[in-house]
Write a protein that holds these residues in place. Structure first.
Motif, PDB file in Angstrom:
ATOM      1  N   GLU A   1     -12.062  13.609  21.248  1.00 56.82           N
ATOM      2  CA  GLU A   1     -12.564  14.637  20.335  1.00 56.82           C
ATOM      3  C   GLU A   1     -13.391  13.998  19.228  1.00 56.82           C
ATOM      4  N   PHE A   2     -12.941  12.852  18.718  1.00 58.56           N
ATOM      5  CA  PHE A   2     -13.720  12.143  17.706  1.00 58.56           C
ATOM      6  C   PHE A   2     -15.072  11.703  18.287  1.00 58.56           C
ATOM      7  N   THR A   3     -15.056  11.235  19.520  1.00 60.65           N
ATOM      8  CA  THR A   3     -16.299  10.789  20.168  1.00 60.65           C
ATOM      9  C   THR A   3     -17.286  11.941  20.289  1.00 60.65           C
ATOM     10  N   ASP A   4     -16.798  13.127  20.697  1.00 62.40           N
ATOM     11  CA  ASP A   4     -17.668  14.304  20.812  1.00 62.40           C
ATOM     12  C   ASP A   4     -18.232  14.700  19.450  1.00 62.40           C
ATOM     13  N   ALA A   5     -17.397  14.611  18.417  1.00 66.31           N
ATOM     14  CA  ALA A   5     -17.853  14.967  17.059  1.00 66.31           C
ATOM     15  C   ALA A   5     -18.934  14.005  16.583  1.00 66.31           C
ATOM     16  N   ASP A   6     -18.748  12.707  16.852  1.00 71.76           N
ATOM     17  CA  ASP A   6     -19.722  11.711  16.409  1.00 71.76           C
ATOM     18  C   ASP A   6     -21.043  11.847  17.154  1.00 71.76           C
ATOM     19  N   ALA A   7     -20.992  12.318  18.408  1.00 68.83           N
ATOM     20  CA  ALA A   7     -22.203  12.421  19.230  1.00 68.83           C
ATOM     21  C   ALA A   7     -22.923  13.752  19.060  1.00 68.83           C
ATOM     22  N   ALA A   8     -22.345  14.669  18.271  1.00 64.38           N
ATOM     23  CA  ALA A   8     -22.939  16.001  18.124  1.00 64.38           C
ATOM     24  C   ALA A   8     -24.312  15.923  17.467  1.00 64.38           C
ATOM     25  N   LYS A   9     -25.249  16.715  17.978  1.00 67.36           N
ATOM     26  CA  LYS A   9     -26.577  16.784  17.386  1.00 67.36           C
ATOM     27  C   LYS A   9     -26.537  17.618  16.111  1.00 67.36           C
ATOM     28  N   MET A  10     -27.397  17.281  15.169  1.00 67.16           N
ATOM     29  CA  MET A  10     -27.482  18.050  13.937  1.00 67.16           C
ATOM     30  C   MET A  10     -28.113  19.411  14.240  1.00 67.16           C
TER      31      MET A  10
ATOM     32  N   GLU B   1     -25.237  25.248  22.783  1.00 73.59           N
ATOM     33  CA  GLU B   1     -24.963  26.399  23.629  1.00 73.59           C
ATOM     34  C   GLU B   1     -23.694  27.126  23.182  1.00 73.59           C
ATOM     35  N   GLU B   2     -22.633  26.362  22.895  1.00 73.30           N
ATOM     36  CA  GLU B   2     -21.381  26.991  22.463  1.00 73.30           C
ATOM     37  C   GLU B   2     -21.544  27.682  21.120  1.00 73.30           C
ATOM     38  N   LEU B   3     -22.246  27.034  20.192  1.00 70.80           N
ATOM     39  CA  LEU B   3     -22.456  27.632  18.874  1.00 70.80           C
ATOM     40  C   LEU B   3     -23.231  28.941  18.978  1.00 70.80           C
ATOM     41  N   GLN B   4     -24.262  28.968  19.818  1.00 70.67           N
ATOM     42  CA  GLN B   4     -25.057  30.184  19.955  1.00 70.67           C
ATOM     43  C   GLN B   4     -24.266  31.298  20.635  1.00 70.67           C
ATOM     44  N   LEU B   5     -23.407  30.950  21.597  1.00 71.75           N
ATOM     45  CA  LEU B   5     -22.554  31.964  22.225  1.00 71.75           C
ATOM     46  C   LEU B   5     -21.607  32.581  21.198  1.00 71.75           C
ATOM     47  N   LEU B   6     -21.041  31.754  20.335  1.00 70.36           N
ATOM     48  CA  LEU B   6     -20.140  32.264  19.298  1.00 70.36           C
ATOM     49  C   LEU B   6     -20.892  33.143  18.306  1.00 70.36           C
ATOM     50  N   MET B   7     -22.117  32.770  17.966  1.00 71.63           N
ATOM     51  CA  MET B   7     -22.914  33.605  17.065  1.00 71.63           C
ATOM     52  C   MET B   7     -23.170  34.977  17.676  1.00 71.63           C
TER      53      MET B   7
ATOM     54  N   MET C   1     -17.407  36.826   2.106  1.00 71.79           N
ATOM     55  CA  MET C   1     -17.662  35.544   2.777  1.00 71.79           C
ATOM     56  C   MET C   1     -16.481  35.201   3.674  1.00 71.79           C
ATOM     57  N   VAL C   2     -16.798  34.845   4.922  1.00 72.90           N
ATOM     58  CA  VAL C   2     -15.795  34.418   5.887  1.00 72.90           C
ATOM     59  C   VAL C   2     -16.144  32.991   6.306  1.00 72.90           C
ATOM     60  N   VAL C   3     -15.261  32.042   6.022  1.00 71.46           N
ATOM     61  CA  VAL C   3     -15.502  30.633   6.360  1.00 71.46           C
ATOM     62  C   VAL C   3     -14.603  30.247   7.529  1.00 71.46           C
ATOM     63  N   ILE C   4     -15.211  29.700   8.577  1.00 69.85           N
ATOM     64  CA  ILE C   4     -14.478  29.363   9.803  1.00 69.85           C
ATOM     65  C   ILE C   4     -14.556  27.863  10.049  1.00 69.85           C
ATOM     66  N   ARG C   5     -13.418  27.210  10.138  1.00 70.68           N
ATOM     67  CA  ARG C   5     -13.373  25.809  10.571  1.00 70.68           C
ATOM     68  C   ARG C   5     -13.630  25.785  12.079  1.00 70.68           C
ATOM     69  N   LEU C   6     -14.700  25.123  12.488  1.00 70.76           N
ATOM     70  CA  LEU C   6     -15.158  25.254  13.865  1.00 70.76           C
ATOM     71  C   LEU C   6     -15.399  23.877  14.497  1.00 70.76           C
ATOM     72  N   PRO C   7     -14.446  23.354  15.283  1.00 67.17           N
ATOM     73  CA  PRO C   7     -14.650  22.079  15.985  1.00 67.17           C
ATOM     74  C   PRO C   7     -15.421  22.278  17.285  1.00 67.17           C
ATOM     75  N   VAL C   8     -16.657  22.742  17.158  1.00 70.91           N
ATOM     76  CA  VAL C   8     -17.543  22.997  18.308  1.00 70.91           C
ATOM     77  C   VAL C   8     -18.829  22.221  18.064  1.00 70.91           C
ATOM     78  N   PHE C   9     -19.334  21.539  19.104  1.00 71.79           N
ATOM     79  CA  PHE C   9     -20.386  20.557  18.858  1.00 71.79           C
ATOM     80  C   PHE C   9     -21.681  20.778  19.643  1.00 71.79           C
ATOM     81  N   SER C  10     -21.704  21.664  20.616  1.00 75.10           N
ATOM     82  CA  SER C  10     -22.924  21.850  21.403  1.00 75.10           C
ATOM     83  C   SER C  10     -23.682  23.080  20.937  1.00 75.10           C
TER      84      SER C  10
END
Length: 331
Positions: free
Chosen positions: A303-312, A260-266, A249-258
Protein backbone atom coordinates in the motif's frame (compact mmCIF):
# COMPACT_ATOMS: atom_id res chain seq x y z
CA UNK A 1 -7.57 23.22 -25.56
CA UNK A 2 -9.72 26.20 -24.46
CA UNK A 3 -8.35 29.72 -24.03
CA UNK A 4 -8.59 29.38 -20.22
CA UNK A 5 -6.79 26.02 -20.29
CA UNK A 6 -4.03 27.54 -22.42
CA UNK A 7 -3.75 30.47 -20.03
CA UNK A 8 -3.57 28.10 -17.05
CA UNK A 9 -0.89 26.13 -18.87
CA UNK A 10 1.17 29.30 -19.50
CA UNK A 11 0.87 30.34 -15.84
CA UNK A 12 1.92 26.84 -14.72
CA UNK A 13 5.03 26.95 -16.95
CA UNK A 14 6.05 30.40 -15.66
CA UNK A 15 5.43 29.23 -12.07
CA UNK A 16 7.68 26.18 -12.50
CA UNK A 17 10.38 28.37 -14.08
CA UNK A 18 10.31 30.87 -11.20
CA UNK A 19 10.26 28.08 -8.60
CA UNK A 20 13.41 26.57 -10.15
CA UNK A 21 15.29 29.66 -11.33
CA UNK A 22 13.85 32.54 -9.33
CA UNK A 23 12.41 35.66 -10.95
CA UNK A 24 14.58 35.36 -14.06
CA UNK A 25 13.78 35.74 -17.76
CA UNK A 26 11.89 33.00 -19.59
CA UNK A 27 11.99 33.88 -23.33
CA UNK A 28 8.52 34.33 -24.82
CA UNK A 29 9.38 32.03 -27.72
CA UNK A 30 10.41 29.26 -25.31
CA UNK A 31 7.26 29.80 -23.20
CA UNK A 32 5.01 29.69 -26.27
CA UNK A 33 6.65 26.50 -27.58
CA UNK A 34 6.24 24.78 -24.19
CA UNK A 35 2.53 25.71 -24.14
CA UNK A 36 2.02 24.53 -27.73
CA UNK A 37 1.10 27.92 -29.22
CA UNK A 38 2.78 30.37 -31.55
CA UNK A 39 4.57 33.48 -30.32
CA UNK A 40 2.09 35.56 -32.31
CA UNK A 41 -0.84 33.90 -30.51
CA UNK A 42 0.83 34.57 -27.16
CA UNK A 43 1.36 38.27 -27.95
CA UNK A 44 -2.20 38.64 -29.24
CA UNK A 45 -4.17 36.78 -26.54
CA UNK A 46 -1.90 36.46 -23.52
CA UNK A 47 0.26 39.57 -23.71
CA UNK A 48 -0.57 40.43 -20.09
CA UNK A 49 1.64 37.50 -19.03
CA UNK A 50 4.72 38.90 -20.78
CA UNK A 51 5.93 40.84 -17.72
CA UNK A 52 5.88 37.59 -15.71
CA UNK A 53 7.69 35.67 -18.48
CA UNK A 54 10.42 38.31 -18.62
CA UNK A 55 10.92 38.15 -14.84
CA UNK A 56 9.73 41.72 -14.27
CA UNK A 57 6.81 40.58 -12.11
CA UNK A 58 6.55 37.75 -9.56
CA UNK A 59 4.13 34.97 -10.51
CA UNK A 60 2.92 35.15 -6.90
CA UNK A 61 0.37 37.76 -8.04
CA UNK A 62 -1.39 35.08 -10.10
CA UNK A 63 -1.30 32.38 -7.41
CA UNK A 64 -3.61 33.78 -4.72
CA UNK A 65 -5.43 30.42 -4.56
CA UNK A 66 -2.25 28.33 -4.69
CA UNK A 67 -0.87 28.67 -1.16
CA UNK A 68 1.53 25.75 -1.65
CA UNK A 69 3.26 27.47 -4.57
CA UNK A 70 3.26 30.84 -2.78
CA UNK A 71 4.93 29.19 0.18
CA UNK A 72 7.50 27.55 -2.09
CA UNK A 73 8.28 30.89 -3.81
CA UNK A 74 8.76 32.53 -0.41
CA UNK A 75 11.00 29.67 0.75
CA UNK A 76 13.09 29.97 -2.46
CA UNK A 77 13.37 33.73 -1.99
CA UNK A 78 14.39 33.35 1.66
CA UNK A 79 17.00 30.75 0.66
CA UNK A 80 18.47 33.03 -1.98
CA UNK A 81 18.49 35.93 0.49
CA UNK A 82 20.34 33.81 3.06
CA UNK A 83 22.90 32.69 0.47
CA UNK A 84 23.59 36.29 -0.54
CA UNK A 85 23.90 37.33 3.10
CA UNK A 86 26.42 34.55 3.69
CA UNK A 87 28.32 35.53 0.52
CA UNK A 88 28.36 39.14 1.70
CA UNK A 89 29.77 38.14 5.10
CA UNK A 90 32.35 35.83 3.51
CA UNK A 91 33.41 38.56 1.08
CA UNK A 92 34.02 40.96 3.96
CA UNK A 93 36.17 38.39 5.78
CA UNK A 94 38.08 37.56 2.59
CA UNK A 95 38.65 41.27 2.00
CA UNK A 96 40.20 41.69 5.47
CA UNK A 97 42.42 38.64 5.01
CA UNK A 98 43.55 39.85 1.58
CA UNK A 99 44.53 43.27 2.89
CA UNK A 100 46.50 41.75 5.77
CA UNK A 101 48.30 39.28 3.49
CA UNK A 102 49.18 41.89 0.83
CA UNK A 103 50.46 44.35 3.44
CA UNK A 104 52.56 41.71 5.17
CA UNK A 105 54.19 40.54 1.91
CA UNK A 106 55.13 44.03 0.77
CA UNK A 107 56.32 45.36 4.16
CA UNK A 108 59.00 42.66 4.30
CA UNK A 109 60.61 43.77 1.00
CA UNK A 110 59.89 47.44 0.48
CA UNK A 111 61.24 50.55 2.16
CA UNK A 112 58.88 52.88 3.99
CA UNK A 113 58.48 55.17 0.98
CA UNK A 114 57.67 52.21 -1.21
CA UNK A 115 55.11 51.01 1.34
CA UNK A 116 53.50 54.44 1.35
CA UNK A 117 53.37 54.44 -2.44
CA UNK A 118 51.90 50.95 -2.42
CA UNK A 119 49.26 51.94 0.11
CA UNK A 120 48.41 55.00 -1.97
CA UNK A 121 48.08 52.95 -5.13
CA UNK A 122 47.67 49.21 -5.01
CA UNK A 123 45.98 49.01 -1.62
CA UNK A 124 43.57 51.79 -2.54
CA UNK A 125 42.74 50.03 -5.81
CA UNK A 126 42.17 46.72 -4.05
CA UNK A 127 40.02 48.36 -1.41
CA UNK A 128 37.96 50.21 -4.01
CA UNK A 129 37.29 47.04 -6.02
CA UNK A 130 36.34 45.10 -2.93
CA UNK A 131 34.11 47.91 -1.66
CA UNK A 132 32.32 48.05 -5.02
CA UNK A 133 31.73 44.31 -4.86
CA UNK A 134 30.44 44.55 -1.31
CA UNK A 135 28.14 47.39 -2.33
CA UNK A 136 26.75 45.24 -5.14
CA UNK A 137 26.11 42.35 -2.77
CA UNK A 138 24.48 44.67 -0.27
CA UNK A 139 22.21 46.03 -3.00
CA UNK A 140 21.17 42.52 -4.00
CA UNK A 141 20.44 41.66 -0.36
CA UNK A 142 18.23 44.75 -0.06
CA UNK A 143 16.39 43.93 -3.30
CA UNK A 144 15.71 40.39 -2.13
CA UNK A 145 14.53 41.62 1.26
CA UNK A 146 12.01 43.88 -0.50
CA UNK A 147 10.86 41.06 -2.79
CA UNK A 148 10.57 38.64 0.10
CA UNK A 149 8.51 41.13 2.10
CA UNK A 150 6.20 41.67 -0.87
CA UNK A 151 5.73 37.94 -1.38
CA UNK A 152 4.92 37.51 2.29
CA UNK A 153 2.37 40.34 2.12
CA UNK A 154 0.76 38.76 -0.98
CA UNK A 155 0.54 35.38 0.74
CA UNK A 156 -0.98 36.86 3.90
CA UNK A 157 -3.46 38.92 1.88
CA UNK A 158 -4.47 35.82 -0.06
CA UNK A 159 -4.97 33.83 3.13
CA UNK A 160 -6.97 36.65 4.74
CA UNK A 161 -9.20 37.06 1.68
CA UNK A 162 -9.85 33.34 1.61
CA UNK A 163 -10.56 33.25 5.33
CA UNK A 164 -13.13 36.03 4.99
CA UNK A 165 -15.31 33.74 2.86
CA UNK A 166 -15.35 30.98 5.48
CA UNK A 167 -17.88 30.27 8.19
CA UNK A 168 -17.34 29.08 11.74
CA UNK A 169 -17.10 25.27 11.80
CA UNK A 170 -20.09 23.38 13.29
CA UNK A 171 -21.51 19.85 13.16
CA UNK A 172 -24.07 21.07 10.64
CA UNK A 173 -21.68 22.53 8.07
CA UNK A 174 -18.63 20.28 8.47
CA UNK A 175 -18.41 16.48 8.32
CA UNK A 176 -15.49 14.09 7.93
CA UNK A 177 -15.39 10.48 6.77
CA UNK A 178 -12.51 8.05 7.19
CA UNK A 179 -12.72 4.42 6.00
CA UNK A 180 -12.22 1.82 8.72
CA UNK A 181 -9.15 -0.05 7.47
CA UNK A 182 -8.78 -2.25 10.56
CA UNK A 183 -10.54 -5.23 8.87
CA UNK A 184 -8.31 -4.79 5.82
CA UNK A 185 -5.15 -4.70 7.94
CA UNK A 186 -6.34 -7.77 9.87
CA UNK A 187 -7.09 -9.69 6.67
CA UNK A 188 -3.62 -8.94 5.37
CA UNK A 189 -1.92 -9.81 8.67
CA UNK A 190 -3.52 -13.26 8.59
CA UNK A 191 -3.25 -14.08 4.88
CA UNK A 192 -0.42 -11.85 3.59
CA UNK A 193 -2.66 -11.55 0.53
CA UNK A 194 -2.73 -7.93 -0.71
CA UNK A 195 -5.79 -8.63 -2.89
CA UNK A 196 -7.82 -9.40 0.25
CA UNK A 197 -6.59 -6.14 1.78
CA UNK A 198 -7.75 -4.17 -1.26
CA UNK A 199 -11.15 -5.90 -1.27
CA UNK A 200 -11.73 -4.91 2.37
CA UNK A 201 -10.48 -1.36 1.69
CA UNK A 202 -12.79 -0.96 -1.32
CA UNK A 203 -15.74 -2.17 0.76
CA UNK A 204 -14.99 0.39 3.50
CA UNK A 205 -14.76 3.21 0.94
CA UNK A 206 -17.99 2.08 -0.75
CA UNK A 207 -19.88 2.27 2.56
CA UNK A 208 -18.75 5.86 3.03
CA UNK A 209 -19.87 6.93 -0.43
CA UNK A 210 -23.27 5.32 0.08
CA UNK A 211 -23.70 7.55 3.15
CA UNK A 212 -22.57 10.70 1.32
CA UNK A 213 -25.01 10.15 -1.55
CA UNK A 214 -27.85 10.32 1.00
CA UNK A 215 -26.85 13.79 2.23
CA UNK A 216 -29.43 16.55 1.56
CA UNK A 217 -28.80 19.68 -0.51
CA UNK A 218 -26.04 18.39 -2.81
CA UNK A 219 -26.06 21.69 -4.70
CA UNK A 220 -24.68 23.46 -1.60
CA UNK A 221 -22.20 20.75 -0.59
CA UNK A 222 -18.44 20.93 -1.14
CA UNK A 223 -16.66 17.58 -1.12
CA UNK A 224 -12.91 17.46 -0.44
CA UNK A 225 -10.93 14.31 -1.14
CA UNK A 226 -7.93 14.01 1.18
CA UNK A 227 -5.74 11.69 -0.89
CA UNK A 228 -4.12 9.51 1.76
CA UNK A 229 -0.41 9.14 0.98
CA UNK A 230 0.40 7.71 4.44
CA UNK A 231 2.72 10.57 5.33
CA UNK A 232 0.49 12.81 7.47
CA UNK A 233 -2.32 12.77 10.01
CA UNK A 234 -5.88 13.13 8.64
CA UNK A 235 -7.26 14.72 11.81
CA UNK A 236 -4.57 17.43 11.72
CA UNK A 237 -5.54 18.23 8.13
CA UNK A 238 -9.26 18.42 9.02
CA UNK A 239 -8.56 20.76 11.92
CA UNK A 240 -7.24 23.36 9.46
CA UNK A 241 -10.22 23.21 7.08
CA UNK A 242 -13.10 25.70 7.22
CA UNK A 243 -16.41 25.50 5.33
CA UNK A 244 -17.63 28.34 3.15
CA UNK A 245 -20.49 30.57 4.23
CA UNK A 246 -23.92 28.96 3.58
CA UNK A 247 -22.31 25.72 2.37
CA UNK A 248 -21.53 22.32 3.88
CA UNK A 249 -18.02 20.82 3.63
CA UNK A 250 -17.52 17.06 3.54
CA UNK A 251 -13.91 15.86 3.88
CA UNK A 252 -13.15 12.25 2.91
CA UNK A 253 -9.93 10.41 3.73
CA UNK A 254 -9.37 8.56 0.47
CA UNK A 255 -6.54 5.99 0.01
CA UNK A 256 -7.14 5.80 -3.76
CA UNK A 257 -4.30 6.46 -6.18
CA UNK A 258 -5.35 5.96 -9.82
CA UNK A 259 -7.03 8.51 -12.04
CA UNK A 260 -9.66 6.01 -13.17
CA UNK A 261 -10.76 5.14 -9.63
CA UNK A 262 -10.88 8.79 -8.57
CA UNK A 263 -13.02 9.74 -11.56
CA UNK A 264 -15.41 6.83 -10.94
CA UNK A 265 -15.86 7.99 -7.34
CA UNK A 266 -16.49 11.55 -8.50
CA UNK A 267 -19.17 10.41 -10.95
CA UNK A 268 -20.84 8.35 -8.21
CA UNK A 269 -21.40 11.55 -6.18
CA UNK A 270 -23.45 13.37 -8.82
CA UNK A 271 -25.28 15.77 -8.56
CA UNK A 272 -22.60 17.13 -6.20
CA UNK A 273 -20.48 19.25 -8.57
CA UNK A 274 -17.94 20.87 -6.23
CA UNK A 275 -15.32 18.18 -5.63
CA UNK A 276 -11.74 19.14 -4.80
CA UNK A 277 -8.67 17.11 -3.89
CA UNK A 278 -5.89 17.86 -1.42
CA UNK A 279 -2.59 16.00 -1.69
CA UNK A 280 0.07 15.95 1.05
CA UNK A 281 3.71 15.82 -0.02
CA UNK A 282 7.17 15.84 1.52
CA UNK A 283 10.67 15.53 0.13
CA UNK A 284 11.95 14.19 3.45
CA UNK A 285 12.39 10.42 3.74
CA UNK A 286 12.79 10.90 7.49
CA UNK A 287 9.36 12.55 7.81
CA UNK A 288 7.77 9.82 5.69
CA UNK A 289 9.36 7.01 7.70
CA UNK A 290 8.54 8.57 11.09
CA UNK A 291 4.89 9.27 10.23
CA UNK A 292 4.32 5.81 8.78
CA UNK A 293 5.76 4.12 11.86
CA UNK A 294 3.71 6.34 14.19
CA UNK A 295 0.34 6.61 12.40
CA UNK A 296 0.15 3.62 10.04
CA UNK A 297 1.45 0.55 11.81
CA UNK A 298 -0.06 -2.57 10.26
CA UNK A 299 -0.50 -1.06 6.79
CA UNK A 300 0.94 -3.36 4.08
CA UNK A 301 4.16 -2.24 2.45
CA UNK A 302 2.46 -2.75 -0.94
CA UNK A 303 0.00 0.00 0.00
CA UNK A 304 2.88 2.36 0.76
CA UNK A 305 4.44 1.49 -2.61
CA UNK A 306 1.18 2.31 -4.44
CA UNK A 307 0.90 5.61 -2.55
CA UNK A 308 4.48 6.60 -3.42
CA UNK A 309 3.96 5.73 -7.10
CA UNK A 310 0.68 7.66 -7.43
CA UNK A 311 0.62 10.37 -10.09
CA UNK A 312 -0.16 13.92 -9.03
CA UNK A 313 -3.78 14.81 -9.96
CA UNK A 314 -4.07 17.10 -12.99
CA UNK A 315 -6.58 19.88 -13.86
CA UNK A 316 -8.14 17.80 -16.66
CA UNK A 317 -9.19 15.06 -14.22
CA UNK A 318 -12.34 17.05 -13.39
CA UNK A 319 -11.66 18.41 -9.91
CA UNK A 320 -12.92 21.85 -8.88
CA UNK A 321 -9.46 22.53 -7.44
CA UNK A 322 -6.22 20.69 -6.67
CA UNK A 323 -4.28 21.73 -3.58
CA UNK A 324 -0.88 20.52 -2.44
CA UNK A 325 0.33 21.02 1.11
CA UNK A 326 3.78 20.36 2.52
CA UNK A 327 3.98 17.97 5.45
CA UNK A 328 6.50 18.78 8.16
CA UNK A 329 7.81 16.73 11.04
CA UNK A 330 5.04 15.91 13.50
CA UNK A 331 2.11 16.74 11.19
Amino acid sequence: MSSQETRDRLIAIIKEHQLQHGQSKLPVSQLADAAGISRQAFNRYYGDLKEYSLGKESIAKLLVDDNASLSQIIENSEGKLQRLQRAFAEAQKAHERELQLVTKNYVSTLMNNDVMAFEAGQLTSTLTNQSNHNAFLNKRVTELEVKNAKLTIDAVASANAEHANHAEKTDKNFTTYSPDLAPANKAYAISKNFNLYEDEKDAAISRIFQQIKKLPNPESTDVVFFQERYISDFSSFCAKQLPYINRKMVVIRLPVFSREELQLLMRSLQPISSISICVPFTASDAVTSANRKFHFRGTPSEEFTDADAAKMPQPNWGFESIQLFKVRQGE
